[in-house]
Design an enzyme around this catalytic site. Structure first.
Site, short mmCIF file in Angstrom:
data_model
loop_
_atom_site.label_atom_id
_atom_site.label_comp_id
_atom_site.label_asym_id
_atom_site.label_seq_id
_atom_site.Cartn_x
_atom_site.Cartn_y
_atom_site.Cartn_z
N ILE A 1 2.15 4.90 1.21
CA ILE A 1 1.05 5.47 1.84
C ILE A 1 -0.15 5.09 3.31
CG2 ILE A 1 1.08 7.54 0.95
CD1 ILE A 1 -1.89 6.47 -0.61
N HIS B 1 1.22 -1.05 0.32
CA HIS B 1 -0.02 -0.34 -0.36
C HIS B 1 0.33 0.91 0.08
CE1 HIS B 1 -2.77 3.00 1.48
NE2 HIS B 1 -4.12 1.53 1.01
N GLY C 1 -6.01 4.40 4.78
CA GLY C 1 -7.35 5.26 5.50
C GLY C 1 -7.74 4.49 6.18
N VAL C 2 -7.48 3.42 5.92
CA VAL C 2 -8.94 1.87 7.32
C VAL C 2 -8.03 2.14 8.59
CG1 VAL C 2 -10.06 0.61 5.69
CG2 VAL C 2 -7.96 0.22 6.45
N GLU D 1 -9.02 3.56 12.12
CA GLU D 1 -8.35 2.67 13.47
C GLU D 1 -7.66 2.96 14.50
OE1 GLU D 1 -9.18 -0.43 14.60
OE2 GLU D 1 -8.58 -0.83 15.81
#
Lengths: 153, 95
Positions: free
Chosen positions: A42, A36, A45-46, A50
């Site tokens: 980067i 990723h 986003g998840v 979290e």
């Protein structure tokens, strides 16, 4: 942050009954960045979501004296505003919006150097700890990140 | 001002996929309207906010699970509205 262990919060800088602030440094290297993304690492986003959920969870553990375990139940209007690169120093905040019967609603926010990174509304269920092992692990984790008021086992 | 029933029915219709016209005073929130636990959480949050109270869902559920109260007492719309009105009155009385 230890991404592979879902340890998203490094250090709590402020904790009260309605607000918690914490620091989190994104690691320079992680297997997460291999996927990723290749050539453009980067933070997913998840994992930002979290981090906001964990800040909210620690806020609620602190507020409730570790009497119950918060579990993420809902994420509303998550806005991922900026990319987060390896090595970034993040400020993570959680603010209580409402504590109901068996649940709580919070607002999460992450910034870096004064720049907004992301924000979301979160709902967490407040349940009895399903095992003494989890209760002990949460106390240990909270003590590790400097959350004040962690009760003795 | 709209009745507690109407306000709660409006909240349910806005929060879930249940059409407003299908919600009657005799509707059971779970059994008849098919609201799942997460939607119910949203509805309770909206009721808490709208009425300025804290709906004691956990205590109600415990009473039902322990056989101390029938589920209908809390989860049929007309009874739910009555319970909410009681909570609002208790709060106004300083309870």
């Amino acid at each position: 942050m230890r991404l592979e262990y879902f340890q998203m919060i490094d250090h709590v800088t402020e904790a009260g009954p309605e607000r918690l602030a914490a620091e989190a440094r994104v690691p320079e290297a992680s297997p997460v960045f291999e996927g990723h993304f290749p050539g453009h690492p980067i933070l997913p986003g998840v994992l930002l979501v979290e981090a906001m959920a964990q800040a909210s969870g620690y806020l609620l553990l602190h507020r409730l004296g570790f009497a119950r375990m918060p579990f993420l139940a809902q994420v509303r209007e998550a806005k991922l505003r900026s990319f987060v690169a390896p090595g970034a120093a993040l400020s993570v905040e959680a603010a209580l919006v409402h504590e109901g019967s068996g649940y709580a609603v919070t607002e999460g926010r992450i910034s870096a150097g004064g720049r907004r990174i992301c924000d979301a509304g979160l709902t967490l269920r407040l349940l009895d700890f399903p095992s003494p092992e989890l209760a002990a692990a949460m106390r240990a984790q909270a003590a590790r990140i400097g959350l004040p008021g962690v009760p003795a086992p | 001002m709209a009745s507690a029933f109407d306000r709660i029915a409006d909240i349910i219709a806005e929060t879930s996929d249940v059409p407003r016209e299908t919600i009657t005073p005799d509707s059971h929130v779970i059994n008849d309207l098919g609201i799942d636990s997460l939607d119910f959480l949203d509805i309770v949050f909206a009721i808490d906010k709208a009425f300025g109270i804290k709906v004691p869902v956990e205590a109600w559920t415990q009473e039902v699970n322990q056989g101390k109260a029938p589920a209908e007492q809390y989860f049929v719309m007309k009874n739910l509205a009555a319970r909410i009105e009681e909570l609002v009155a208790a709060k106004a009385a300083g309870g």
